[in-house]
Design a protein around this motif. Structure first.
Motif, PDB file in Angstrom:
ATOM      1  N   ALA A  76       0.829  -1.209   0.000  1.00 25.16           N
ATOM      2  CA  ALA A  76       0.000   0.000   0.000  1.00 25.16           C
ATOM      3  C   ALA A  76       0.861   1.256   0.000  1.00 25.16           C
ATOM      4  N   ARG A  77       1.951   1.226   0.746  1.00 28.52           N
ATOM      5  CA  ARG A  77       2.859   2.368   0.765  1.00 28.52           C
ATOM      6  C   ARG A  77       3.536   2.535  -0.592  1.00 28.52           C
ATOM      7  N   ALA A 128      -2.606   3.790   3.955  1.00 25.90           N
ATOM      8  CA  ALA A 128      -3.544   2.692   4.156  1.00 25.90           C
ATOM      9  C   ALA A 128      -4.257   2.830   5.479  1.00 25.90           C
ATOM     10  N   LEU A 129      -5.443   2.280   5.514  1.00 27.38           N
ATOM     11  CA  LEU A 129      -6.214   2.115   6.737  1.00 27.38           C
ATOM     12  C   LEU A 129      -6.459   0.614   6.877  1.00 27.38           C
ATOM     13  N   ILE A 130      -5.999   0.025   7.983  1.00 28.94           N
ATOM     14  CA  ILE A 130      -6.133  -1.415   8.174  1.00 28.94           C
ATOM     15  C   ILE A 130      -6.945  -1.698   9.427  1.00 28.94           C
ATOM     16  N   LEU A 131      -7.864  -2.637   9.322  1.00 30.11           N
ATOM     17  CA  LEU A 131      -8.655  -3.016  10.491  1.00 30.11           C
ATOM     18  C   LEU A 131      -9.186  -4.430  10.343  1.00 30.11           C
ATOM     19  N   HIS A 173     -10.185   9.956  -0.173  1.00 29.00           N
ATOM     20  CA  HIS A 173      -8.833  10.461   0.085  1.00 29.00           C
ATOM     21  C   HIS A 173      -7.732   9.609  -0.549  1.00 29.00           C
ATOM     22  N   GLY A 174      -8.093   8.663  -1.406  1.00 28.16           N
ATOM     23  CA  GLY A 174      -7.081   7.847  -2.072  1.00 28.16           C
ATOM     24  C   GLY A 174      -6.295   6.957  -1.137  1.00 28.16           C
ATOM     25  N   ILE A 175      -6.945   6.489  -0.070  1.00 26.47           N
ATOM     26  CA  ILE A 175      -6.306   5.627   0.934  1.00 26.47           C
ATOM     27  C   ILE A 175      -6.671   4.179   0.645  1.00 26.47           C
ATOM     28  N   VAL A 176      -5.698   3.292   0.733  1.00 26.93           N
ATOM     29  CA  VAL A 176      -5.944   1.868   0.503  1.00 26.93           C
ATOM     30  C   VAL A 176      -6.640   1.277   1.731  1.00 26.93           C
TER      31      VAL A 176
END
Length: 441
Positions: free
Chosen positions: A138-139, A212-215, A242-245
């Motif tokens: 993701a980064r 990224a947002l991981i949960l 926001h274009g976040i994975v």
């Protein structure tokens, strides 16, 4: 003791105790994973020797109804013949090649069929390896450094995930373990689970920096906690905006809550998914996958490096393919699991009410938790209101009645298809007696 009965005399754990004493001389803390040490519940760990169906047998010959199921993968119970047969058929051809095999392709195809959000997938060796790799990808894909994780969600022991929350949602985290550097910690932003405004504020305060947002879409690592209505969709919308994975860690929930995991159950499509547990049928395995444009950044297709000699191990893939294929072909098993687990959860609630204990029982599908608190449990802070000393007494009382629970308040329990109605009745009888004992009633 008959096959479907619980012990009527005190357990003898002499061999387990002796093994633990030996182990402490050679293994840190005497165990190879911390929760196994029983420090949260007192006493010494039980050393297991064999298992079949819903039953565990320890080295002293004691038998237990199992509600851990190897932390999830034994969804068909222990040692199901369909999985054992697949392993027996594979081991004669060698245990590892370090080269591609047909089963790796078949496993990838099967995962894609069952989890449509995954367009390409990479096999690895553990859930931790899967989450570490997903964050790196993701980064690399976004060119950003920071990630958002949630209090109480556990994603393995990678440095980026061992971060405690700071004071307030916008405060950078601090290392939660020696050996994790402040440099790593400053790229991990931690917010409360089920608090969408906190996520919005954190994204705004780090505009254009979050990769990224991981949960865990359904949390199993602070006990079982479900997402609030609209919460997962809110996260999906924010990540898109926001274009976040968006990464769903479905190491526990994948193929357990539904054939397509929690994302199928809640109708949410993540950008990436991490998997483990069930896809190895009990063997060490993991996987990460997602959209093709993201996954094509992984070497050798792209520049994000990740490798593993034992990735796609032929024995693990044989076991996993057998189990996943069976789950895919028998969707009715999920209805059975849900009914069985609902009986357990509802029965436990009723016992607590009858004893004047207003405890919280959370359940999603075949996962559940009994929290020793009268507060609804929706996040880590509410989970922490649990009476852990009372839970420890309850755990020991259940253990000595032949019920093997997770040895910590903040762990989910898992039900297998081997759990029959008669066995549920045994559990509920033990639960009632153990609740009385734990509270002096």
């Amino acid at each position: 003791m008959s096959h479907d009965s619980l012990p009527t005399t005190p357990l003898s754990l002499a061999t387990s105790d002796a093994l633990f004493t030996r182990a402490k001389n050679h293994i840190p803390g005497g165990v190879n994973s911390p929760v196994r040490a029983f420090r949260a519940v007192g006493g010494h760990p039980v050393f297991m020797q064999s298992a079949k169906g819903a039953w565990l047998t320890d080295v002293d010959g004691n038998r237990y109804l199992d509600f851990i199921n190897s932390w999830g993968p034994m969804i068909l119970g222990h040692a199901p013949e369909i999985v054992l047969e697949a392993v027996r058929g594979a081991i004669g051809n060698s245990l590892s090649f370090g080269a591609p095999t047909q089963r790796e392709v078949e496993m990838a195809e099967l995962i894609k069929q069952m989890v449509p959000s995954i367009e390409k997938v990479r096999l690895v060796n553990s859930g931790t390896e899967a989450t570490m790799s997903a964050i790196r990808v993701a980064r690399g894909y976004t060119g950003r450094n920071k990630i958002i994780k949630f209090e109480g969600c556990y994603h393995g022991h990678g440095d980026s995930f061992l971060i405690a929350a700071g004071s307030g949602a916008l405060t950078l985290g601090a290392p939660d373990s020696p050996g994790v550097t402040q440099g790593v910690a400053q790229d991990t932003l931690t917010v409360p689970y089920n608090d969408l405004p906190a996520v919005e504020r954190t994204i705004a305060a780090n505009d254009g920096q979050v990769a990224a947002l991981i949960l865990e879409p359904v949390v199993g690592n602070m006990g079982l906690v479900a997402p609030a209505e609209g919460y997962l969709q809110g996260l999906r919308d924010l990540c898109t905006q926001h274009g976040i994975v968006l990464i769903f860690d479905e190491v526990m929930t994948g193929f357990r809550l539904a054939r397509g995991g929690a994302q199928e159950l809640y109708g949410i499509t993540p950008d990436m998914t991490t998997l483990g547990k069930i896809i190895g049928g009990g063997m060490p395995v993991g996987a990460y996958g997602g959209r093709q444009d993201i996954m094509d950044n992984v070497a050798p297709a792209g520049k994000v490096y990740q490798a593993g000699t034992l990735s796609g191990n032929p024995i693990a893939t044989a076991a996993g393919i057998a189990q996943l294929t069976y789950l895919q072909q028998h969707p009715e098993l999920y209805d059975q699991l849900n009914r069985t687990t609902t009986r357990i959860a509802d029965g436990t609630r009723q016992i607590c009410r009858e004893l004047g204990l207003n405890y919280t029982v959370n359940q999603v599908g075949s996962m559940f938790s009994v929290f020793f608190t009268d507060q609804p449990v929706t996040d880590l802070e509410s989970a922490k209101t649990s009476n852990t000393e009372a839970f420890g007494r309850y755990f020991q009382a259940m253990l000595h009645r032949g019920i093997y629970l997770a040895p910590a308040q903040y762990e989910a329990l898992f039900v297998s298809t081997a759990m029959t109605d008669d066995l549920v009745a045994l559990y509920l009888t033990a639960c009632r007696e153990s609740m009385r004992e734990a509270h002096g009633l």
